[in-house]
Design an enzyme around this catalytic site. Sequence first.
Site, PDB file in Angstrom:
ATOM      1  N   GLY A  75      22.479   9.867  62.971  1.00 33.49           N
ATOM      2  CA  GLY A  75      23.909   9.624  62.989  1.00 33.49           C
ATOM      3  C   GLY A  75      24.427   9.028  61.701  1.00 33.49           C
ATOM      4  O   GLY A  75      25.612   8.706  61.599  1.00 33.49           O
ATOM      5  N   THR A  77      25.924   9.050  58.114  1.00 32.72           N
ATOM      6  CA  THR A  77      26.749  10.000  57.376  1.00 32.72           C
ATOM      7  C   THR A  77      26.709   9.669  55.887  1.00 32.72           C
ATOM      8  O   THR A  77      26.156   8.665  55.470  1.00 32.72           O
ATOM      9  CB  THR A  77      28.204   9.966  57.881  1.00 32.72           C
ATOM     10  N   ALA A 100      24.874  14.810  63.930  1.00 34.09           N
ATOM     11  CA  ALA A 100      26.301  14.844  64.212  1.00 34.09           C
ATOM     12  C   ALA A 100      26.974  13.772  63.382  1.00 34.09           C
ATOM     13  O   ALA A 100      26.423  12.682  63.196  1.00 34.09           O
ATOM     14  CB  ALA A 100      26.579  14.615  65.697  1.00 34.09           C
ATOM     15  N   SER A 101      28.146  14.078  62.871  1.00 38.46           N
ATOM     16  CA  SER A 101      28.909  13.057  62.157  1.00 38.46           C
ATOM     17  C   SER A 101      29.481  12.045  63.145  1.00 38.46           C
ATOM     18  O   SER A 101      29.832  10.927  62.760  1.00 38.46           O
ATOM     19  CB  SER A 101      30.041  13.699  61.356  1.00 38.46           C
ATOM     20  N   ASN A 102      29.552  12.448  64.423  1.00 40.85           N
ATOM     21  CA  ASN A 102      30.050  11.552  65.465  1.00 40.85           C
ATOM     22  C   ASN A 102      29.495  12.030  66.807  1.00 40.85           C
ATOM     23  O   ASN A 102      29.629  13.211  67.138  1.00 40.85           O
ATOM     24  CB  ASN A 102      31.581  11.558  65.476  1.00 40.85           C
ATOM     25  N   HIS A 135      38.121   2.621  59.741  1.00 41.55           N
ATOM     26  CA  HIS A 135      36.840   2.124  60.237  1.00 41.55           C
ATOM     27  C   HIS A 135      36.679   0.643  59.898  1.00 41.55           C
ATOM     28  O   HIS A 135      37.449   0.081  59.126  1.00 41.55           O
ATOM     29  CB  HIS A 135      35.664   2.916  59.642  1.00 41.55           C
ATOM     30  N   LYS A 139      31.476  -0.233  57.049  1.00 40.88           N
ATOM     31  CA  LYS A 139      31.177   1.179  56.816  1.00 40.88           C
ATOM     32  C   LYS A 139      31.217   1.478  55.327  1.00 40.88           C
ATOM     33  O   LYS A 139      32.208   1.207  54.652  1.00 40.88           O
ATOM     34  CB  LYS A 139      32.174   2.079  57.563  1.00 40.88           C
ATOM     35  N   GLY A 145      32.280  10.496  57.873  1.00 40.61           N
ATOM     36  CA  GLY A 145      31.720  11.802  58.219  1.00 40.61           C
ATOM     37  C   GLY A 145      32.589  12.527  59.232  1.00 40.61           C
ATOM     38  O   GLY A 145      32.753  13.756  59.174  1.00 40.61           O
ATOM     39  N   THR A 146      33.169  11.774  60.165  1.00 40.71           N
ATOM     40  CA  THR A 146      34.060  12.372  61.164  1.00 40.71           C
ATOM     41  C   THR A 146      35.308  12.933  60.498  1.00 40.71           C
ATOM     42  O   THR A 146      35.765  14.032  60.831  1.00 40.71           O
ATOM     43  CB  THR A 146      34.450  11.322  62.221  1.00 40.71           C
TER      44      THR A 146
END
Length: 244
Positions: A75, A77, A100-102, A135, A139, A145-146
Site C-alpha cells: 500500500g 505509494t 493499490a494506491s488505496n 492528507h 504523508k 497515490g489516490t
Amino acid sequence: MKIFLVGYGKMGKTIEKIAISRGHEIAGTLESQVENVGKLVKDSGANIAIEFTQPEGAVKNILSLMEVNIPTVCGTTGWLGKWDEVVSSCEKNNGAFFYASNYSLGVNLFFRLNRGLARLMKDYPEYKVGLKEIHHTEKKDAPSGTGITLAEGIQKERPEFTKLINDKCDNPGVLGIESFRMTNVPGTHSIHYTSPIDEIEIKHTAFSREGFALGAVVAAEWLLDKKGVRGMDDLMGSKEGEKF
C-alpha cells in the site's frame, strides 16, 4: 494465515488489529528498513506480507519478498517509477503481488464514479476539471497515490490531457492536482468541474484508517492462493471499459 507486517506505523498497527479480529496471526513486524527483508519474513513462518512503509524503501522491500516467493500486498505509494522492475521480478519468481494506491472499498467505488463522470463530461468543454487532495502531515508523497489514480482515470476518458502536474492549472492539455497537508486528516479527495456559471463536485472523505486497513487484509486473504500482479479491480470484479 500468518501475516508479516513490513511497516509498523499507524497503518500497520490498524492492520494488525483488524487481521487479528478476522482470525489471522501476526508472524512478525518491522518498524524500520533492514537488509534482506525477504529472508526475515520467510524465517518468521509468515505466508504473506503486507507492506506499508515509505517510497524510498518500498521497492527494495518488494523485490526482496519476491525473491523468496512471499505473496505481498503493498500500500506504499510514490514509487511507481519502478513499476516495471517490480512486475518483472514477480513474473520471474512466479510470485504474487497486489498493489493499490488505496484499499478502501469506498475509494475504489469512487474511482469508478470518477471515470463515469469524466466520460459524461467530455462533451461539455466549457467545464474545466481540477482535483484536490488533503492528507495528514506525515504523508511524504504529493500528490497522493489516490490523487494520481483519479487523474489517470480522467486521462483514460479524456486523452487530451497529456500532462499531469501537482498544482492548480487551467492550461489546455494539463490536468492539475492541488495537494494540501493538515493534521489528523486520513484522506479527502475531490474532483471539480467548473464552468463560468456553476460547478459540479464529487468528493470522498475518509473518517479513519480502518477502511484502508480492512481492504488490505481482505486483499491478502484473496491473494494467498494466486499468482501474478493483481489489484483492486481484480478483487472487486471490475472490468476494463465498464459502463457507468
